[in-house]
Design a protein around this motif. Structure first.
Motif, PDB file in Angstrom:
ATOM      1  N   PRO A 208      24.868  14.757  18.154  1.00  0.00           N
ATOM      2  CA  PRO A 208      24.878  14.054  16.405  1.00  0.00           C
ATOM      3  C   PRO A 208      24.269  15.210  15.522  1.00  0.00           C
ATOM      4  O   PRO A 208      23.397  15.942  15.905  1.00  0.00           O
ATOM      5  CB  PRO A 208      23.868  12.708  16.727  1.00  0.00           C
ATOM      6  N   ASP A 209      24.351  14.729  14.357  1.00  0.00           N
ATOM      7  CA  ASP A 209      23.655  15.612  13.298  1.00  0.00           C
ATOM      8  C   ASP A 209      22.338  15.272  13.168  1.00  0.00           C
ATOM      9  O   ASP A 209      21.383  16.236  12.697  1.00  0.00           O
ATOM     10  CB  ASP A 209      24.638  15.193  12.018  1.00  0.00           C
ATOM     11  N   VAL A 210      21.644  14.290  13.608  1.00  0.00           N
ATOM     12  CA  VAL A 210      20.310  14.106  13.776  1.00  0.00           C
ATOM     13  C   VAL A 210      20.124  12.655  14.846  1.00  0.00           C
ATOM     14  O   VAL A 210      21.162  11.969  14.924  1.00  0.00           O
ATOM     15  CB  VAL A 210      19.770  13.459  12.383  1.00  0.00           C
ATOM     16  N   PHE A 211      18.975  12.801  15.391  1.00  0.00           N
ATOM     17  CA  PHE A 211      18.695  11.638  16.402  1.00  0.00           C
ATOM     18  C   PHE A 211      17.518  10.936  15.922  1.00  0.00           C
ATOM     19  O   PHE A 211      16.493  11.598  15.587  1.00  0.00           O
ATOM     20  CB  PHE A 211      18.338  12.121  17.647  1.00  0.00           C
ATOM     21  N   ILE A 212      17.276   9.582  15.806  1.00  0.00           N
ATOM     22  CA  ILE A 212      16.315   8.813  15.219  1.00  0.00           C
ATOM     23  C   ILE A 212      15.807   7.938  16.518  1.00  0.00           C
ATOM     24  O   ILE A 212      16.565   7.094  16.760  1.00  0.00           O
ATOM     25  CB  ILE A 212      16.653   7.942  14.088  1.00  0.00           C
TER      26      ILE A 212
ATOM     27  N   VAL B  86      19.116  19.624  18.109  1.00  0.00           N
ATOM     28  CA  VAL B  86      19.648  18.375  17.538  1.00  0.00           C
ATOM     29  C   VAL B  86      18.025  18.188  16.678  1.00  0.00           C
ATOM     30  O   VAL B  86      16.985  17.921  17.218  1.00  0.00           O
ATOM     31  CB  VAL B  86      19.807  17.029  18.422  1.00  0.00           C
ATOM     32  N   PRO B  87      18.178  17.953  15.425  1.00  0.00           N
ATOM     33  CA  PRO B  87      17.188  17.289  14.650  1.00  0.00           C
ATOM     34  C   PRO B  87      16.501  16.059  15.063  1.00  0.00           C
ATOM     35  O   PRO B  87      17.579  15.231  15.172  1.00  0.00           O
ATOM     36  CB  PRO B  87      17.549  17.575  13.190  1.00  0.00           C
ATOM     37  N   THR B  88      15.221  16.018  15.168  1.00  0.00           N
ATOM     38  CA  THR B  88      14.847  14.560  15.527  1.00  0.00           C
ATOM     39  C   THR B  88      13.922  13.904  14.648  1.00  0.00           C
ATOM     40  O   THR B  88      12.855  14.740  14.180  1.00  0.00           O
ATOM     41  CB  THR B  88      14.143  14.770  17.242  1.00  0.00           C
ATOM     42  N   VAL B  89      14.015  12.615  14.668  1.00  0.00           N
ATOM     43  CA  VAL B  89      13.057  11.729  13.632  1.00  0.00           C
ATOM     44  C   VAL B  89      12.357  10.688  14.743  1.00  0.00           C
ATOM     45  O   VAL B  89      13.315  10.145  15.446  1.00  0.00           O
ATOM     46  CB  VAL B  89      13.591  11.221  12.699  1.00  0.00           C
TER      47      VAL B  89
ATOM     48  N   ALA C 216       8.570  17.156  20.633  1.00  0.00           N
ATOM     49  CA  ALA C 216       9.619  16.086  20.473  1.00  0.00           C
ATOM     50  C   ALA C 216      10.164  15.675  19.271  1.00  0.00           C
ATOM     51  O   ALA C 216      11.439  15.744  18.936  1.00  0.00           O
ATOM     52  CB  ALA C 216       9.178  15.005  20.947  1.00  0.00           C
ATOM     53  N   VAL C 217       9.507  15.940  17.979  1.00  0.00           N
ATOM     54  CA  VAL C 217       9.945  15.376  16.766  1.00  0.00           C
ATOM     55  C   VAL C 217       9.883  16.499  15.918  1.00  0.00           C
ATOM     56  O   VAL C 217       8.640  17.312  15.627  1.00  0.00           O
ATOM     57  CB  VAL C 217       9.078  14.181  16.056  1.00  0.00           C
ATOM     58  N   ASP C 218      10.968  16.502  14.730  1.00  0.00           N
ATOM     59  CA  ASP C 218      10.926  17.263  13.590  1.00  0.00           C
ATOM     60  C   ASP C 218      10.171  16.401  12.254  1.00  0.00           C
ATOM     61  O   ASP C 218       9.592  17.007  11.512  1.00  0.00           O
ATOM     62  CB  ASP C 218      12.375  17.625  13.177  1.00  0.00           C
ATOM     63  N   ARG C 219      10.086  15.136  12.305  1.00  0.00           N
ATOM     64  CA  ARG C 219       9.568  14.409  11.389  1.00  0.00           C
ATOM     65  C   ARG C 219       8.925  13.143  12.270  1.00  0.00           C
ATOM     66  O   ARG C 219       9.870  12.413  12.874  1.00  0.00           O
ATOM     67  CB  ARG C 219      10.529  13.748  10.518  1.00  0.00           C
ATOM     68  N   MET C 220       7.707  12.743  11.746  1.00  0.00           N
ATOM     69  CA  MET C 220       7.089  11.499  12.252  1.00  0.00           C
ATOM     70  C   MET C 220       7.144  10.602  11.069  1.00  0.00           C
ATOM     71  O   MET C 220       6.580  11.216   9.930  1.00  0.00           O
ATOM     72  CB  MET C 220       5.833  11.610  12.772  1.00  0.00           C
TER      73      MET C 220
ATOM     74  N   ALA D  60      12.203   5.933   4.513  1.00  0.00           N
ATOM     75  CA  ALA D  60      12.661   6.375   5.831  1.00  0.00           C
ATOM     76  C   ALA D  60      13.782   7.098   5.675  1.00  0.00           C
ATOM     77  O   ALA D  60      13.968   8.286   6.290  1.00  0.00           O
ATOM     78  CB  ALA D  60      12.848   5.134   7.032  1.00  0.00           C
ATOM     79  N   ALA D  61      14.923   6.478   4.990  1.00  0.00           N
ATOM     80  CA  ALA D  61      16.239   7.079   4.827  1.00  0.00           C
ATOM     81  C   ALA D  61      16.082   8.423   4.223  1.00  0.00           C
ATOM     82  O   ALA D  61      16.821   9.467   4.362  1.00  0.00           O
ATOM     83  CB  ALA D  61      17.008   6.203   4.029  1.00  0.00           C
ATOM     84  N   ALA D  62      14.986   8.319   3.130  1.00  0.00           N
ATOM     85  CA  ALA D  62      15.021   9.731   2.283  1.00  0.00           C
ATOM     86  C   ALA D  62      14.482  10.728   3.063  1.00  0.00           C
ATOM     87  O   ALA D  62      14.764  11.955   2.937  1.00  0.00           O
ATOM     88  CB  ALA D  62      13.893   9.242   1.192  1.00  0.00           C
ATOM     89  N   ALA D  63      13.583  10.566   4.118  1.00  0.00           N
ATOM     90  CA  ALA D  63      12.952  11.524   4.973  1.00  0.00           C
ATOM     91  C   ALA D  63      13.936  12.040   5.970  1.00  0.00           C
ATOM     92  O   ALA D  63      13.982  13.248   6.317  1.00  0.00           O
ATOM     93  CB  ALA D  63      11.747  10.976   5.749  1.00  0.00           C
ATOM     94  N   VAL D  64      14.928  10.950   6.509  1.00  0.00           N
ATOM     95  CA  VAL D  64      15.866  11.679   7.358  1.00  0.00           C
ATOM     96  C   VAL D  64      16.817  12.286   6.487  1.00  0.00           C
ATOM     97  O   VAL D  64      17.207  13.567   7.200  1.00  0.00           O
ATOM     98  CB  VAL D  64      16.749  10.227   7.892  1.00  0.00           C
ATOM     99  N   ALA D  65      17.032  12.083   5.452  1.00  0.00           N
ATOM    100  CA  ALA D  65      17.919  12.811   4.447  1.00  0.00           C
ATOM    101  C   ALA D  65      17.517  14.472   4.156  1.00  0.00           C
ATOM    102  O   ALA D  65      18.382  15.229   4.126  1.00  0.00           O
ATOM    103  CB  ALA D  65      18.350  12.138   3.057  1.00  0.00           C
ATOM    104  N   GLU D  66      16.093  14.534   3.789  1.00  0.00           N
ATOM    105  CA  GLU D  66      15.456  15.559   3.806  1.00  0.00           C
ATOM    106  C   GLU D  66      15.745  16.620   4.983  1.00  0.00           C
ATOM    107  O   GLU D  66      16.058  17.752   4.793  1.00  0.00           O
ATOM    108  CB  GLU D  66      14.052  15.604   3.549  1.00  0.00           C
TER     109      GLU D  66
END
Length: 390
Positions: free
Chosen positions: A85-89, A109-112, A133-137, A367-373
Motif C-alpha cells: 500500500p502507499d501507506v499503512f495505518i 511502506v510508510p507507517t502510521v 516501527a513507525v514514521d508517525r505516531m 489525523a488525516a492531515a498527518a497521514v497526508a503529510e
C-alpha cells in the motif's frame, strides 16, 4: 491510492471510520483494505478478517487465541509486502500492530500508528520497537507528543475524538429528563466498570460507599449505568444486599447521559474518567485489581496519577484511590465533599472546560492531515492541497 489499515477493537473502528472519511476528502480515489468493523466497512473498507478476530482481552484469552492472531499477522505481512500500500495505518492494538508496522516499514511502506501505547506509563523499553516501527505516531493526549519527541519518535498531537463529539456545555436538565430522574435532587453517577472483572473488584466497595453516602446525605440519588445484562444482574444483587432505602436507579448503558445528569461521579479509572471530565462532572476515581496484579502495577507503572484528568493536566485535579485505599471510608467523604462544596465543583468544571478545549482539535481531520503529510513526502499530493490542516 491504496491505504492499508488495521483496527483492533470497536474503539479503533470508530477512529478508523472518521480518519477514512477525512482521507477520502483529500484523496477521493483512495481505497482501503485491512481489518475493520462495521463503521469502517460503511466508509468503503475491504476487511480481510472480521474485527472480532483481534478483539481479545486478558492474558489467558490472548494466549488461547495467539496461534490464530499470529497467522493473521503473517498473512497481512505477506499480502502487503507482495502488493505494498502507499501507506499503512495501525489503529491502537499495539501488541498486534507495532510488529506488523515494523515488518512493513522494513519493506519500504510508510507507517502510521494512531493512538499511542501507554509506553509513557509502563514498559518504556517498547519505545525502541516503536522507533523502528513507525514514521508517525498520532497522539490523542498532548503530553504524549513531548514524550515521543524526547525519544526521537516523530509524533503529532491530533486531539481526542470524544472531545469533538461531546458538547462543551452539557444539558443536565435534559439528561435527567431523558433518564426519568428528578430534576432538583443531588445526583451521583456510579460507574464501577464496563467489564465484569472490574465490577467484581469495585462493585462491593462502590455499593458500600453508596450506603455510606445515603446515611450522610439521605436526599442524594444514585444512577448506575450497566454495560451488559450480566453486569446489570450482578449490580442488582449488590444493590439489594446493601439497600437501606437508598434511591438507586440502574440504567441499561447510557453512561454518558448518566454523567451529564450527575452532580458528581464515583467511577472506575479508564475512559470513564475522561468521559466524566468532558461532561464537566466532578468525580472520585478508584482503581482495584487482584493483589498480585496490583503488586506488579506498583513496580511497573511510572506515572504519579492514574485518573485521566490528572494525567492530562499533569497534576492532581480529582481524588483518586487505588487498591487498599479504595474503601468506603475514603471514597465516601471524597464524594460527599463534592456534593457539599459548590465552590470546589465550580473550580473543577472550569478546569475540565479548559482541558476539553485543549483536546478538541477535530481529531479525524488532524489525523488525516498527518497521514497526508507523510504521503506527500512519498509524492502523493491531495486533490486539494489547501485542505490539509496544519
Amino acid at each position: 491510492m491504496r491505504v492499508g489499515i488495521v483496527a483492533g477493537e470497536m474503539s479503533g473502528d470508530y477512529l478508523g471510520a472518521g480518519l477514512m472519511r477525512e482521507l477520502r476528502r483529500l484523496y477521493p480515489e483512495a481505497r482501503f483494505e485491512g481489518i475493520g468493523g462495521r463503521r469502517m466497512e460503511a466508509e468503503g473498507m475491504a476487511s480481510l478478517y472480521p474485527l472480532e478476530a483481534l478483539s481479545v482481552m486478558g492474558l489467558v484469552e490472548v494466549l488461547r487465541h495467539l496461534p490464530k492472531l499470529l497467522l493473521i499477522r503473517r498473512d497481512l505481512v505477506r499480502r502487503f509486502r507482495r502488493n505494498p500500500p502507499d501507506v499503512f495505518i495501525g489503529i491502537d492494538a499495539p501488541d498486534f500492530n507495532l510488529r506488523l508496522e515494523q515488518r512493513l516499514r522494513e519493506a519500504g511502506v510508510p507507517t502510521v500508528h494512531y493512538v499511542s501505547p501507554t509506553v509513557w506509563a509502563w514498559r518504556q523499553g517498547r519505545i525502541r520497537q516503536i522507533a523502528r516501527a513507525v514514521d508517525r505516531m498520532l497522539c490523542i493526549f498532548p503530553f504524549e507528543r513531548e514524550f515521543f519527541r524526547d525519544h526521537q519518535v516523530p509524533a503529532r498531537f491530533v486531539g481526542h475524538p470524544l472531545a469533538d463529539e461531546v458538547s462543551m456545555v452539557p444539558d443536565q436538565r435534559a439528561a435527567r429528563a431523558e433518564l426519568g430522574l428528578p430534576e432538583e435532587v443531588p445526583l451521583v453517577a456510579v460507574l464501577p466498570g464496563s467489564r465484569m472483572s472490574e465490577v467484581r473488584h469495585l462493585g462491593p466497595a462502590f455499593l458500600e460507599t453508596v450506603a455510606w453516602l445515603h446515611r450522610h446525605r439521605p436526599d442524594a440519588h444514585f444512577v448506575v449505568p450497566c454495560a451488559t445484562d450480566r453486569i446489570a444482574a450482578h449490580l442488582r444483587d449488590l444493590v439489594a444486599a446493601y439497600n437501606e432505602g437508598m434511591h438507586v436507579t440502574l440504567v441499561d448503558g447510557r453512561a454518558r447521559d448518566c454523567l451529564a445528569a450527575a452532580n458528581a461521579a464515583l467511577l472506575a479509572s479508564g475512559t470513564a474518567s475522561l468521559e466524566a471530565m468532558l461532561h464537566k462532572c466532578p468525580m472520585v476515581v478508584a482503581y482495584k485489581v487482584s493483589t498480585v496484579t496490583g503488586w506488579l502495577a506498583r513496580r511497573l507503572i511510572r506515572v504519579p496519577h492514574f485518573a485521566m484528568p490528572n494525567l492530562i493536566a499533569q497534576r492532581r485535579l480529582v481524588a483518586e484511590f487505588a487498591q487498599e485505599a479504595a474503601i468506603p471510608g475514603n471514597l465516601g467523604p471524597a464524594v460527599l465533599d463534592l456534593l457539599d462544596n459548590p465552590d470546589q465543583r465550580t473550580a473543577l468544571v472550569a478546569e475540565f472546560e479548559q482541558l476539553h478545549r485543549e483536546l478538541r482539535q477535530d481529531a479525524s481531520l488532524q489525523a488525516a492531515a498527518a497521514v497526508a503529510e507523510l504521503l506527500q513526502e512519498a509524492g502523493h499530493r491531495p486533490a486539494n492541497n489547501n485542505e490539509v490542516a496544519g
